[in-house]
Structure formats: structure tokens, C-alpha cells
Design a protein around this motif. Structure first.
Motif, PDB file in Angstrom:
ATOM      1  N   ALA A   1      14.015   1.669  17.273  1.00 42.35           N
ATOM      2  CA  ALA A   1      13.699   2.667  16.244  1.00 42.35           C
ATOM      3  C   ALA A   1      14.791   3.716  16.078  1.00 42.35           C
ATOM      4  CB  ALA A   1      12.376   3.346  16.575  1.00 42.35           C
ATOM      5  N   ASP A   2      15.721   3.807  17.046  1.00 44.72           N
ATOM      6  CA  ASP A   2      16.842   4.741  16.941  1.00 44.72           C
ATOM      7  C   ASP A   2      18.069   4.084  16.308  1.00 44.72           C
ATOM      8  OD1 ASP A   2      15.394   6.780  18.178  1.00 44.72           O
ATOM      9  OD2 ASP A   2      16.000   6.103  20.182  1.00 44.72           O
ATOM     10  N   GLY A   3      17.984   2.788  15.967  1.00 42.01           N
ATOM     11  CA  GLY A   3      19.111   2.074  15.378  1.00 42.01           C
ATOM     12  C   GLY A   3      20.096   1.538  16.391  1.00 42.01           C
ATOM     13  N   ALA A   4      19.768   1.618  17.667  1.00 42.53           N
ATOM     14  CA  ALA A   4      20.638   1.114  18.733  1.00 42.53           C
ATOM     15  C   ALA A   4      20.228  -0.310  19.095  1.00 42.53           C
ATOM     16  CB  ALA A   4      20.545   2.015  19.954  1.00 42.53           C
TER      17      ALA A   4
ATOM     18  N   SER B   1      18.864  -3.270  21.192  1.00 48.07           N
ATOM     19  CA  SER B   1      17.863  -3.225  22.257  1.00 48.07           C
ATOM     20  C   SER B   1      18.433  -3.654  23.603  1.00 48.07           C
ATOM     21  CB  SER B   1      16.656  -4.089  21.888  1.00 48.07           C
ATOM     22  OG  SER B   1      17.058  -5.413  21.652  1.00 48.07           O
ATOM     23  N   THR B   2      19.612  -4.279  23.616  1.00 46.36           N
ATOM     24  CA  THR B   2      20.226  -4.673  24.888  1.00 46.36           C
ATOM     25  C   THR B   2      20.693  -3.465  25.675  1.00 46.36           C
ATOM     26  OG1 THR B   2      22.392  -4.895  23.846  1.00 46.36           O
ATOM     27  CG2 THR B   2      21.034  -6.890  23.982  1.00 46.36           C
ATOM     28  N   GLY B   3      21.023  -2.362  24.980  1.00 47.44           N
ATOM     29  CA  GLY B   3      21.474  -1.154  25.657  1.00 47.44           C
ATOM     30  C   GLY B   3      22.893  -1.236  26.182  1.00 47.44           C
ATOM     31  N   ALA B   4      23.651  -2.243  25.758  1.00 45.83           N
ATOM     32  CA  ALA B   4      25.028  -2.401  26.238  1.00 45.83           C
ATOM     33  C   ALA B   4      25.976  -2.540  25.052  1.00 45.83           C
ATOM     34  CB  ALA B   4      25.125  -3.636  27.127  1.00 45.83           C
TER      35      ALA B   4
ATOM     36  N   SER C   1      28.446  -0.442  19.689  1.00 45.93           N
ATOM     37  CA  SER C   1      28.233   0.347  20.905  1.00 45.93           C
ATOM     38  C   SER C   1      26.761   0.361  21.304  1.00 45.93           C
ATOM     39  CB  SER C   1      28.741   1.776  20.712  1.00 45.93           C
ATOM     40  OG  SER C   1      27.821   2.514  19.931  1.00 45.93           O
ATOM     41  N   SER C   2      26.521   0.758  22.534  1.00 46.07           N
ATOM     42  CA  SER C   2      25.153   0.810  23.060  1.00 46.07           C
ATOM     43  C   SER C   2      24.301   1.833  22.318  1.00 46.07           C
ATOM     44  CB  SER C   2      25.184   1.151  24.552  1.00 46.07           C
ATOM     45  OG  SER C   2      25.801   2.420  24.737  1.00 46.07           O
ATOM     46  N   ARG C   3      24.912   2.750  21.594  1.00 47.75           N
ATOM     47  CA  ARG C   3      24.178   3.748  20.814  1.00 47.75           C
ATOM     48  C   ARG C   3      24.024   3.357  19.349  1.00 47.75           C
ATOM     49  NH1 ARG C   3      23.396   8.531  23.694  1.00 47.75           N
ATOM     50  NH2 ARG C   3      24.618   8.595  25.579  1.00 47.75           N
TER      51      ARG C   3
END
Length: 151
Positions: free
Chosen positions: A114-117, A119-122, A139-141
Motif C-alpha cells: 500500500a506504500d508503493g514499495a 513486497s520483497t523489501g529488497a 529500490s526497497s522503498r
């Protein structure tokens, strides 16, 4: 009183040489733009960035089309936004001698939260190679930019 006649303008030889020179330059210019293969990695990189941003916008809006699938077959790259939805958006571009390298295997599906990042976080490095090489970082963000990902 004598008047001298001044001749002004170009001679026929000078005009012919200019026409020949323009013709040679035109032939060289056409040769540079006759093939798309030199531009294919750049075009594919830009298409990937556009599809990624579309999937991120869907995620930010709470839309179920919050995923991006990246595929590579013998002729095309295919970027599908919302692959599991009723109306997926498909972007295709000819490979023209270009290949894609990603961590893992293709097809690759990226889901965005939901933040547009992702989902892998990497961070994810994607490299398009052909006559030239272009790297794209997700990027992770959630930022998408040209070049390798920074640690």
C-alpha cells in the motif's frame, strides 16, 4: 570611365560539390538510424520503468492491479500490470538482440504494498544488455531509477 562587372554567386562546380556532400552526409545519417538495436536496451528500460510506476500507482490507490510481471520470450519483452486482474495492462517491446538479467528467473512477478514499495523489501537490479547496457534499480522503498542499486 570603365565599369567592371563583378561576378557574384557560386560556380556550377561549387554547387555540385555541395549537393554531393549533402548526399554523402544523408547516407551516413540514415545508416546510424536504420536499426533499432542500439536503442532497444534504453527503450526496454524506459518501458519497464513506466510499467513499474503504473503498478505502484495502482497499489497506492488500493487497486488490485498492484503487481507487475516481467517476461522475456524469443522476440519480445512483456510487462504486464495487474496480471491476475480482469483487465491486465500489457506492454510489449521487441527485443532486437537485447536480453534482460534479473536476480532469479523469468517470468518475475513483483507485488507492491500500500506504500508503493515492493513486497520483497529488497533492492532489485535489472540489466538490459545488447549493443549497449542499461541498468535499472527498483529500490526497497519503491523508487525506480537508472543505474545500479546503491547499498
Amino acid at each position: 570611365m570603365r565599369l567592371s562587372v563583378l561576378s557574384s554567386g557560386f560556380s556550377l562546380v561549387e554547387l555540385v560539390m555541395v549537393v554531393v556532400l549533402i548526399g554523402v552526409l544523408a547516407l551516413l545519417g540514415i545508416g546510424l538510424f536504420a536499426t533499432r538495436s542500439a536503442f532497444s536496451p534504453l527503450l526496454a528500460t524506459q518501458q519497464l520503468a513506466s510499467a513499474t510506476l503504473l503498478a505502484q500507482q495502482a497499489a497506492l490507490a488500493g487497486n488490485p492491479a498492484n503487481a507487475l510481471t516481467i517476461e522475456q520470450n524469443t522476440d519480445n519483452f512483456r510487462f504486464t500490470v495487474g496480471p491476475a486482474t480482469a483487465n491486465p495492462r500489457v506492454f510489449e517491446i521487441a527485443r532486437a538482440g537485447t536480453s534482460l538479467s534479473v536476480p532469479g528467473t523469468l517470468p518475475l512477478t513483483l507485488n507492491f504494498n500500500a506504500d508503493g514499495a515492493p513486497s520483497t523489501g529488497a533492492n532489485l537490479n535489472l540489466t538490459f544488455s545488447g549493443d549497449s547496457t542499461f541498468q535499472t534499480c527498483l529500490s526497497s522503498r519503491g523508487a525506480v531509477y537508472a543505474g545500479a542499486c546503491q547499498p
